[in-house]
Design a protein around this motif. Structure first.
Motif, PDB file in Angstrom:
ATOM      1  N   ARG A 194     -16.016 -12.289   5.875  1.00 60.76           N
ATOM      2  CA  ARG A 194     -16.035 -13.552   5.145  1.00 60.76           C
ATOM      3  C   ARG A 194     -16.818 -14.563   5.976  1.00 60.76           C
ATOM      4  O   ARG A 194     -16.588 -14.714   7.169  1.00 60.76           O
ATOM      5  CB  ARG A 194     -14.616 -14.069   4.885  1.00 60.76           C
ATOM      6  CG  ARG A 194     -14.631 -15.416   4.144  1.00 60.76           C
ATOM      7  CD  ARG A 194     -13.240 -15.961   3.879  1.00 60.76           C
ATOM      8  NE  ARG A 194     -12.562 -15.304   2.780  1.00 60.76           N
ATOM      9  CZ  ARG A 194     -12.849 -15.454   1.490  1.00 60.76           C
ATOM     10  NH1 ARG A 194     -13.864 -16.237   1.131  1.00 60.76           N
ATOM     11  NH2 ARG A 194     -12.147 -14.852   0.569  1.00 60.76           N
TER      12      ARG A 194
ATOM     13  N   ASP B  22      -5.510 -14.297   3.149  1.00 68.77           N
ATOM     14  CA  ASP B  22      -6.700 -14.570   2.343  1.00 68.77           C
ATOM     15  C   ASP B  22      -6.356 -14.285   0.883  1.00 68.77           C
ATOM     16  O   ASP B  22      -6.051 -13.151   0.512  1.00 68.77           O
ATOM     17  CB  ASP B  22      -7.850 -13.687   2.817  1.00 68.77           C
ATOM     18  CG  ASP B  22      -9.197 -14.111   2.255  1.00 68.77           C
ATOM     19  OD1 ASP B  22      -9.271 -14.329   1.031  1.00 68.77           O
ATOM     20  OD2 ASP B  22     -10.160 -14.212   3.033  1.00 68.77           O
TER      21      ASP B  22
ATOM     22  N   THR C 179     -15.283 -14.021   9.663  1.00 71.12           N
ATOM     23  CA  THR C 179     -13.962 -13.411   9.821  1.00 71.12           C
ATOM     24  C   THR C 179     -14.025 -11.960   9.388  1.00 71.12           C
ATOM     25  O   THR C 179     -14.489 -11.651   8.281  1.00 71.12           O
ATOM     26  CB  THR C 179     -12.907 -14.150   8.978  1.00 71.12           C
ATOM     27  OG1 THR C 179     -12.873 -15.520   9.360  1.00 71.12           O
ATOM     28  CG2 THR C 179     -11.526 -13.545   9.181  1.00 71.12           C
TER      29      THR C 179
ATOM     30  N   ALA D 188      -6.158 -10.660   9.262  1.00 70.91           N
ATOM     31  CA  ALA D 188      -6.661 -11.900   8.665  1.00 70.91           C
ATOM     32  C   ALA D 188      -6.668 -11.854   7.145  1.00 70.91           C
ATOM     33  O   ALA D 188      -6.583 -12.894   6.489  1.00 70.91           O
ATOM     34  CB  ALA D 188      -8.068 -12.187   9.184  1.00 70.91           C
ATOM     35  N   ALA D 189      -6.752 -10.657   6.562  1.00 68.18           N
ATOM     36  CA  ALA D 189      -6.787 -10.538   5.107  1.00 68.18           C
ATOM     37  C   ALA D 189      -5.445 -10.887   4.473  1.00 68.18           C
ATOM     38  O   ALA D 189      -5.384 -11.234   3.290  1.00 68.18           O
ATOM     39  CB  ALA D 189      -7.200  -9.124   4.712  1.00 68.18           C
ATOM     40  N   LYS D 190      -4.367 -10.794   5.247  1.00 69.89           N
ATOM     41  CA  LYS D 190      -3.044 -11.077   4.699  1.00 69.89           C
ATOM     42  C   LYS D 190      -2.898 -12.540   4.303  1.00 69.89           C
ATOM     43  O   LYS D 190      -2.068 -12.874   3.452  1.00 69.89           O
ATOM     44  CB  LYS D 190      -1.970 -10.692   5.708  1.00 69.89           C
ATOM     45  CG  LYS D 190      -1.935  -9.200   6.032  1.00 69.89           C
ATOM     46  CD  LYS D 190      -0.882  -8.867   7.067  1.00 69.89           C
ATOM     47  CE  LYS D 190      -0.878  -7.368   7.385  1.00 69.89           C
ATOM     48  NZ  LYS D 190       0.120  -7.027   8.438  1.00 69.89           N
TER      49      LYS D 190
ATOM     50  N   PHE E 153      -7.477 -11.244  -1.294  1.00 67.64           N
ATOM     51  CA  PHE E 153      -6.888  -9.911  -1.151  1.00 67.64           C
ATOM     52  C   PHE E 153      -5.417  -9.879  -1.556  1.00 67.64           C
ATOM     53  O   PHE E 153      -4.689  -8.968  -1.165  1.00 67.64           O
ATOM     54  CB  PHE E 153      -7.059  -9.431   0.288  1.00 67.64           C
ATOM     55  CG  PHE E 153      -8.492  -9.370   0.716  1.00 67.64           C
ATOM     56  CD1 PHE E 153      -9.277  -8.272   0.419  1.00 67.64           C
ATOM     57  CD2 PHE E 153      -9.083 -10.434   1.371  1.00 67.64           C
ATOM     58  CE1 PHE E 153     -10.616  -8.227   0.776  1.00 67.64           C
ATOM     59  CE2 PHE E 153     -10.415 -10.403   1.750  1.00 67.64           C
ATOM     60  CZ  PHE E 153     -11.182  -9.296   1.446  1.00 67.64           C
TER      61      PHE E 153
ATOM     62  N   LEU F 275      -7.326  -3.040   5.685  1.00 68.76           N
ATOM     63  CA  LEU F 275      -7.418  -4.491   5.800  1.00 68.76           C
ATOM     64  C   LEU F 275      -6.966  -4.943   7.182  1.00 68.76           C
ATOM     65  O   LEU F 275      -6.032  -4.390   7.760  1.00 68.76           O
ATOM     66  CB  LEU F 275      -6.547  -5.167   4.735  1.00 68.76           C
ATOM     67  CG  LEU F 275      -6.983  -4.987   3.280  1.00 68.76           C
ATOM     68  CD1 LEU F 275      -6.009  -5.721   2.355  1.00 68.76           C
ATOM     69  CD2 LEU F 275      -8.403  -5.497   3.054  1.00 68.76           C
TER      70      LEU F 275
ATOM     71  N   LEU G 127     -12.382  -8.842   7.919  1.00 69.91           N
ATOM     72  CA  LEU G 127     -11.237  -8.671   7.029  1.00 69.91           C
ATOM     73  C   LEU G 127     -10.854  -7.218   6.789  1.00 69.91           C
ATOM     74  O   LEU G 127      -9.786  -6.951   6.228  1.00 69.91           O
ATOM     75  CB  LEU G 127     -11.525  -9.348   5.688  1.00 69.91           C
ATOM     76  CG  LEU G 127     -11.685 -10.877   5.761  1.00 69.91           C
ATOM     77  CD1 LEU G 127     -12.138 -11.421   4.423  1.00 69.91           C
ATOM     78  CD2 LEU G 127     -10.381 -11.523   6.194  1.00 69.91           C
ATOM     79  N   ALA G 128     -11.701  -6.279   7.198  1.00 68.48           N
ATOM     80  CA  ALA G 128     -11.361  -4.865   7.016  1.00 68.48           C
ATOM     81  C   ALA G 128     -12.243  -4.006   7.900  1.00 68.48           C
ATOM     82  O   ALA G 128     -13.328  -4.412   8.318  1.00 68.48           O
ATOM     83  CB  ALA G 128     -11.507  -4.452   5.550  1.00 68.48           C
TER      84      ALA G 128
ATOM     85  N   LEU H 166     -18.699 -13.595   0.846  1.00 63.01           N
ATOM     86  CA  LEU H 166     -18.156 -12.397   1.474  1.00 63.01           C
ATOM     87  C   LEU H 166     -19.185 -11.274   1.397  1.00 63.01           C
ATOM     88  O   LEU H 166     -20.132 -11.328   0.618  1.00 63.01           O
ATOM     89  CB  LEU H 166     -16.884 -11.920   0.762  1.00 63.01           C
ATOM     90  CG  LEU H 166     -15.693 -12.838   0.662  1.00 63.01           C
ATOM     91  CD1 LEU H 166     -15.652 -13.456  -0.726  1.00 63.01           C
ATOM     92  CD2 LEU H 166     -14.409 -12.068   0.937  1.00 63.01           C
TER      93      LEU H 166
END
Length: 244
Positions: free
Chosen positions: A175, A133, A161, A129-131, A136, A126, A163-164, A181
Motif C-alpha cells: 500500500r 486495513d 506498507t 498490518a493488513a489486520k 482486507f 496477510l 500487507l502480504a 495498492l
C-alpha cells in the motif's frame, strides 16, 4: 451510469497466449463481468497518451511480458503517470508488472528475484498490518493466488506498507496511500490461463528441477484473490461518484 475504469495495458501477451485468451485488458473485463463496470483501455507501449489524472477516478495497471528494469520509454512514461496518480490520491491498482512499476516509480527497488521465478498457484499470507486495513476486512489470513513472474519488488518504496507475502516473495501486496495498492499475483487470471502459462514453459521449468505435473495439478481456486480485485473496483466506483 456505471463507473468507467481505466485499464492501462502494459504491452501484449505472447502470440500463443493471445490466440487463446486475448489481451490483458480482456482478462480484467471478464473478471469484472456482472459488476456493472464499463472500462476504457490505453496502450502506452503502442504510443497511447495516458489521460490527465484529474479525469481518472480509478485505474488498473496490468501485468506484462516486459521487464521493469528494461526502463523502456513507454514504461517510464507510465511510471511518471503513476506518481501523478498517487499525488492526486486517485484509486490505483498495480498487478504483477504494474505492482513492480508502481514500486519503482515511487522509489523502490525492482530486479530479478535472487531465488528465481515464482510460477503457479501459491499461498499468500496477510501481514499484521493488513489486520488494521479496511481493504482486507473479513479476508482470511492466507489465500491462494496465481503467480508468474521473474522480477520482484526487492525493496519497497519509502513509506509503503507491506500487507502480504508468500514463501517466495516478501512483498506480495503493498500500500502506497489511501487509494493506491499493488499486488504481485494475478487476481484476473483463470485456471486455464494459469495452466497455459505453465505449459508454455514446461521444458524450462522441468530443467530448473520443478515438477510440472504437480504445478498443474496444484492449480486450485483463487476466490479471495479475485475478491480483492472486486474490492478495489468498488473503491474506484466510489471515487467516480465523488469526482463526477
Amino acid at each position: 451510469m456505471p463507473a468507467s475504469l481505466l485499464i492501462v495495458q502494459m504491452g501484449c501477451p505472447p502470440e500463443d497466449i493471445h490466440h487463446h485468451f486475448g489481451d490483458q485488458s480482456e482478462w480484467f473485463r471478464k473478471a469484472l463481468d456482472g459488476l456493472g463496470i464499463t472500462t476504457q483501455t490505453v496502450h502506452p507501449e503502442a504510443g497511447d497518451a495516458l489521460p490527465d489524472v484529474q479525469q481518472v477516478a480509478g485505474a488498473i495497471i496490468t501485468g506484462s511480458w516486459s521487464m521493469v528494469t528494461d526502463r523502456a520509454d513507454w514504461s517510464e512514461r507510465t511510471a511518471a503517470w503513476v506518481r501523478e496518480m498517487v499525488a492526486a490520491d486517485r484509486a490505483l491498482l498495480g498487478v504483477c508488472y504494474g505492482h513492480q512499476l508502481m514500486a519503482h516509480a515511487l522509489g523502490g527497488t525492482v530486479d530479478y528475484h535472487p531465488l528465481g521465478r515464482e510460477v503457479g498457484c501459491h499461498q499468500v499470507a496477510l501481514a499484521a498490518a493488513a489486520k488494521n486495513d479496511d481493504f482486507f476486512a473479513d479476508m482470511p489470513e492466507q489465500f491462494g493466488a496465481y503467480l508468474t513472474h521473474e522480477q520482484s519488488v526487492l525493496v519497497p518504496p519509502p513509506g509503503a506498507t507491506v500487507l502480504a507475502r508468500s514463501e517466495h516473495d516478501a512483498h506480495q501486496i503493498l500500500r502506497y496511500g489511501p487509494r493506491a495498492l499493488s499486488v504481485q499475483f494475478h487476481p484476473e487470471f483463470t485456471a486455464p490461463l494459469m495452466a497455459a502459462c505453465i505449459q508454455r514453459r514446461a521444458a524450462l521449468l522441468a530443467a530448473e528441477g520443478r515438477d510440472v505435473a504437480a504445478m498443474l495439478s496444484g492449480i486450485g481456486p483463487t476466490v479471495q484473490s479475485r475478491r480483492l480485485l472486486h474490492t478495489f473496483v468498488a473503491l474506484a466506483q466510489y471515487e467516480s461518484s465523488i469526482y463526477s
